[in-house]
Design a protein around this motif. Structure first.
Motif, PDB file in Angstrom:
ATOM      1  N   CYS A  56       0.858  -1.185   0.000  1.00  0.00           N
ATOM      2  CA  CYS A  56       0.000   0.000   0.000  1.00  0.00           C
ATOM      3  C   CYS A  56       0.892   1.232   0.000  1.00  0.00           C
ATOM      4  O   CYS A  56       1.644   1.468   0.951  1.00  0.00           O
ATOM      5  N   LEU A  57       0.817   2.022  -1.046  1.00  0.00           N
ATOM      6  CA  LEU A  57       1.749   3.127  -1.225  1.00  0.00           C
ATOM      7  C   LEU A  57       1.495   4.316  -0.310  1.00  0.00           C
ATOM      8  O   LEU A  57       2.353   5.197  -0.199  1.00  0.00           O
ATOM      9  N   ILE A  58       0.341   4.389   0.343  1.00  0.00           N
ATOM     10  CA  ILE A  58       0.165   5.464   1.322  1.00  0.00           C
ATOM     11  C   ILE A  58       0.551   5.002   2.731  1.00  0.00           C
ATOM     12  O   ILE A  58       0.557   5.800   3.660  1.00  0.00           O
ATOM     13  N   GLU A  59       0.894   3.744   2.885  1.00  0.00           N
ATOM     14  CA  GLU A  59       1.297   3.222   4.186  1.00  0.00           C
ATOM     15  C   GLU A  59       2.714   3.678   4.508  1.00  0.00           C
ATOM     16  O   GLU A  59       3.624   3.569   3.679  1.00  0.00           O
ATOM     17  N   SER A  60       2.920   4.177   5.721  1.00  0.00           N
ATOM     18  CA  SER A  60       4.248   4.614   6.135  1.00  0.00           C
ATOM     19  C   SER A  60       5.143   3.408   6.385  1.00  0.00           C
ATOM     20  O   SER A  60       4.697   2.378   6.900  1.00  0.00           O
ATOM     21  N   VAL A  61       6.421   3.550   6.030  1.00  0.00           N
ATOM     22  CA  VAL A  61       7.387   2.484   6.301  1.00  0.00           C
ATOM     23  C   VAL A  61       8.252   2.843   7.505  1.00  0.00           C
ATOM     24  O   VAL A  61       9.144   2.085   7.883  1.00  0.00           O
ATOM     25  N   GLU A  62       7.988   4.012   8.102  1.00  0.00           N
ATOM     26  CA  GLU A  62       8.739   4.455   9.273  1.00  0.00           C
ATOM     27  C   GLU A  62       7.962   4.135  10.550  1.00  0.00           C
ATOM     28  O   GLU A  62       6.744   4.101  10.548  1.00  0.00           O
ATOM     29  N   PRO A  63       8.664   3.906  11.655  1.00  0.00           N
ATOM     30  CA  PRO A  63       7.958   3.675  12.934  1.00  0.00           C
ATOM     31  C   PRO A  63       7.198   4.916  13.380  1.00  0.00           C
ATOM     32  O   PRO A  63       7.593   6.046  13.075  1.00  0.00           O
ATOM     33  N   VAL A  64       6.102   4.702  14.075  1.00  0.00           N
ATOM     34  CA  VAL A  64       5.281   5.810  14.550  1.00  0.00           C
ATOM     35  C   VAL A  64       6.002   6.542  15.678  1.00  0.00           C
ATOM     36  O   VAL A  64       6.533   5.918  16.601  1.00  0.00           O
ATOM     37  N   SER A  65       6.020   7.855  15.615  1.00  0.00           N
ATOM     38  CA  SER A  65       6.575   8.665  16.687  1.00  0.00           C
ATOM     39  C   SER A  65       5.448   9.315  17.479  1.00  0.00           C
ATOM     40  O   SER A  65       4.534   9.895  16.906  1.00  0.00           O
ATOM     41  N   HIS A  66       5.523   9.184  18.789  1.00  0.00           N
ATOM     42  CA  HIS A  66       4.551   9.825  19.671  1.00  0.00           C
ATOM     43  C   HIS A  66       5.197  10.992  20.410  1.00  0.00           C
ATOM     44  O   HIS A  66       4.824  11.316  21.533  1.00  0.00           O
TER      45      HIS A  66
END
Length: 383
Positions: A188-198
């Motif tokens: 899915c090209l809109i899916e981020s490949v980076e970890p989520v930052s909070h």
């Protein structure tokens, strides 16, 4: 086209599968454009039917195929299955799974990014004119634009949370638009490949696994910045943070008003409310309540507040909550909205109670989709 639309009671003969050559009208809220086709009424040969049509652009000439609709429906739904005269803003979708009868996750992959933002701007303006009864010439609308936000890659690789259908053997898919049918999607090209930052503005937030957090990496900071700029909080002012989540806005507002000021946060999800208590601990005179916002306000905190921030779900705050807010006589209300129609309806409700829309920004936090985030400032008229 194969379809399995949501079931509803039929109102006459189905028109699904019929095709019409049409000129496309304006964009409409929901990721489609308006076209009109012959209704097929033997008593009125001139009658037409509105078809909300996906995968097209205003001004194009296309072949639309009806995907939902019967003779008795007020409107039909359709898809542009052939483009006869394309818009100059049409592009080849970057994702191979985007298009008619494919994945339903994106609305505008066939549209250039600048034009996507222009379409979203048209929708925001139209909703505020139609539902909030604002003038099309209002300076707020005339000067509005949908702003790009850092954190995506030309509209791709931004979505930090998504729902996929598990197809087994490590495969996954997404459903077609308004359907239970699944399209296998390997990337899915809109899916981020980076970890989520909070972490926002150098402060870390506790968030439950799978709990709500803005899905665009740049969203938390740009929304906090906008809310703080609009509210211009002063030391000692009291704050009411509604639909508070894990305390994103409340934490920074508490910094501005100071540790001696009163801050009340209300959140419907008990897990998020518990995390808000921890994220807001020590920031100010904080009270956090878990429960439905309207219900909590009808029973508690019945005193004046200087500032209110609202970040309701997609359906908006609605009359009961708006009336509870204005009863507390805030000097300013910051409204964070993920749906322009809900925002416009609530702006109209605030106007009934003497609060005017005085500032407005719109952000492209959901590129390739029809969604747009707005931050609005409402202030008491004559205050």
């Amino acid at each position: 086209m194969s379809r399995n639309p949501r079931q509803r009671k039929a109102r006459g003969r189905s028109r699904v599968g019929e095709r019409f050559e049409v000129e496309v009208g304006p964009v409409a809220h929901g990721g489609h454009c308006v076209v009109r086709v012959p209704a097929g009424d033997p008593d009125d040969p001139t009658a037409t039917r509105v078809v909300f049509t996906r995968h097209t652009l205003p001004g194009e000439r296309v072949v639309v195929e009806i995907t939902e609709g019967t003779e008795g429906d007020r409107f039909w739904r359709g898809d542009a299955v052939e483009v006869l005269e394309p818009s100059k803003d049409r592009v080849t979708p970057p994702c191979p799974f985007s298009g008619p009868d494919r994945c339903g996750g994106c609305d505008f992959q066939h549209v250039s990014l600048p034009r996507q933002r222009g379409l979203k701007l048209d929708v925001v303006r139209e909703q505020l004119v139609r539902l909030a009864r604002m003038s099309p010439e209002d300076p707020l609308l005339a000067g509005l634009r949908v702003e790009a936000v850092p954190g995506d890659e030309q509209g791709l690789r931004w979505r930090t949370r998504g729902r996929f259908v598990d197809l087994g053997d490590g495969r996954r898919g997404m459903r077609k638009f308004r359907s239970t049918e699944v399209v296998e999607v390997d990337d899915c090209l809109i899916e981020s490949v980076e970890p989520v930052s909070h972490t926002v503005r150098g402060l870390a937030f506790e968030v439950a696994p799978g709990g709500f957090w803005q899905v665009h990496p740049g969203a938390p900071e740009v929304l906090v910045d906008s809310v703080l700029e609009m509210l211009a909080p002063q030391a000692g002012e009291s704050v009411l943070d509604l639909y508070a989540g894990v305390g994103l806005f409340g934490r920074f507002l508490a910094q501005e008003v100071g540790t001696g000021a009163r801050l009340v946060a209300v959140e419907g999800d008990r897990t998020a409310a518990g995390l808000a208590k921890r994220n807001l601990a020590g920031a100010a005179k904080v009270r956090v309540s878990a429960g439905d916002v309207g219900t909590v306000l009808s029973r508690e905190y019945d005193e004046p507040f200087d500032l209110v921030v609202l970040d309701p779900p997609r359906e908006g705050a609605r009359r009961a909550v708006v009336e509870q807010v204005v009863d507390r006589a805030p000097r300013a209300v910051a409204y964070v909205a993920c749906d322009p129609a809900a925002l416009a309806r609530d702006v109209a409700l605030f106007a009934e109670r003497g609060y005017a829309l005085t500032a407005l920004r719109a952000f492209d936090l959901f590129p390739m989709t029809h969604h747009v985030e707005c931050v609005a400032l409402l202030e008491k008229v004559g205050a």
